[in-house]
Each structure stands twice: as structure tokens, then as C-alpha cells.
Design an enzyme around this catalytic site. Structure first.
Site, PDB file in Angstrom:
ATOM      1  N   ASN A   7      11.936 -17.778  -8.802  1.00 50.16           N
ATOM      2  CA  ASN A   7      12.239 -19.152  -9.176  1.00 50.16           C
ATOM      3  C   ASN A   7      12.195 -19.969  -7.881  1.00 50.16           C
ATOM      4  O   ASN A   7      13.094 -19.857  -7.046  1.00 50.16           O
ATOM      5  CB  ASN A   7      13.621 -19.249  -9.828  1.00 50.16           C
ATOM      6  N   ARG A   9      12.933 -22.850  -7.158  1.00 54.23           N
ATOM      7  CA  ARG A   9      14.048 -23.773  -6.935  1.00 54.23           C
ATOM      8  C   ARG A   9      15.283 -23.059  -6.395  1.00 54.23           C
ATOM      9  O   ARG A   9      16.241 -23.708  -5.988  1.00 54.23           O
ATOM     10  CB  ARG A   9      14.390 -24.502  -8.228  1.00 54.23           C
ATOM     11  N   CYS A  10      15.251 -21.739  -6.384  1.00 51.06           N
ATOM     12  CA  CYS A  10      16.398 -20.936  -5.949  1.00 51.06           C
ATOM     13  C   CYS A  10      16.237 -20.555  -4.477  1.00 51.06           C
ATOM     14  O   CYS A  10      15.246 -19.926  -4.099  1.00 51.06           O
ATOM     15  CB  CYS A  10      16.499 -19.680  -6.822  1.00 51.06           C
ATOM     16  N   SER A  11      17.209 -20.897  -3.644  1.00 49.70           N
ATOM     17  CA  SER A  11      17.102 -20.605  -2.213  1.00 49.70           C
ATOM     18  C   SER A  11      17.055 -19.101  -1.945  1.00 49.70           C
ATOM     19  O   SER A  11      16.315 -18.655  -1.067  1.00 49.70           O
ATOM     20  CB  SER A  11      18.260 -21.245  -1.446  1.00 49.70           C
ATOM     21  N   ARG A  14      13.588 -17.893  -2.708  1.00 51.75           N
ATOM     22  CA  ARG A  14      12.656 -18.320  -1.644  1.00 51.75           C
ATOM     23  C   ARG A  14      12.832 -17.463  -0.396  1.00 51.75           C
ATOM     24  O   ARG A  14      11.858 -17.066   0.242  1.00 51.75           O
ATOM     25  CB  ARG A  14      12.854 -19.798  -1.301  1.00 51.75           C
TER      26      ARG A  14
END
Length: 113
Positions: A7, A9-11, A14
């Protein structure tokens, strides 16, 4: 081939992806919110992780709190909830050589490389 259910948007997701890229892994990136998993795919992932379905649920998500929290759900109902609401799936999930891990903390992914 290393697969990451990601995802963007998930730190944590990433960060995990960054570690895999630094390690020069041959990657298959699956953005599971855009390309939802089938029930069979999710069941296979749960088996590889060696966890109960409930252990893969993000219990702080609003949808979980509103619709499922406090209910006695079967494993099948938990899987269906994650299929119907992919946001509920813990992330990132990394699979390599028939082993899977939840990348939390992200450095944990090194365990299966």
C-alpha cells in the site's frame, strides 16, 4: 521472485519496499487495494504466514471498529471481511520461496531474504 503486497500510502509498506529494492530483489509489487485479492489468494497467504485470519486484521481501522469489533467471527467470516474491505489486511506482506512475513517492523523482511 519476491512478492510484496503493498500500500503506497503506508509508510511501513514504503520502508519495506525500500529495503527490498536496496537488496536488489527481483520484485513483484501488488497494490492490493487496487487489485483486490481473491479468497483463495488470501487463504494461501494466511497459510504461508502461519497465522490465524484474525491476526492479519488491522483492528484499528474504522471499518473494523464499526462493523466487526466485539463480534464472534469464524475464520471464514474474518477472511470475507478482509476480501470485502482490503484496508483491513495488515501490510506489507512479503512472500519469497513459499515463506511469508508481515513487514512490521519493515526490517523484519530481511528474515526471509
Amino acid at each position: 521472485m519476491t512478492t510484496i503486497y503493498h500500500n503506497p500510502r503506508c509508510s511501513k509498506s514504503r520502508q519495506c519496499l525500500s529495503i527490498l529494492e536496496e537488496k536488489k530483489e527481483d520484485l513483484q509489487i501488488i497494490k492490493y487495494l487496487e487489485n483486490p485479492l481473491t479468497e483463495d489468494e488470501l487463504a494461501d497467504i494466511i497459510t504461508l504466514l502461519g497465522v490465524e485470519p484474525i491476526d492479519l486484521v488491522r483492528k484499528n481501522e474504522a471499518i473494523w471498529k464499526q462493523e466487526f469489533k466485539g463480534k464472534q467471527l469464524t475464520n471464514e467470516e474474518v477472511v470475507k471481511a478482509m476480501i470485502d474491505h482490503p484496508k483491513l489486511i495488515e501490510r506489507p506482506i512479503v512472500i519469497k520461496n513459499n515463506k511469508a512475513i508481515i513487514g512490521r517492523p519493515p526490517e523484519k523482511v530481511i528474515d526471509i531474504l
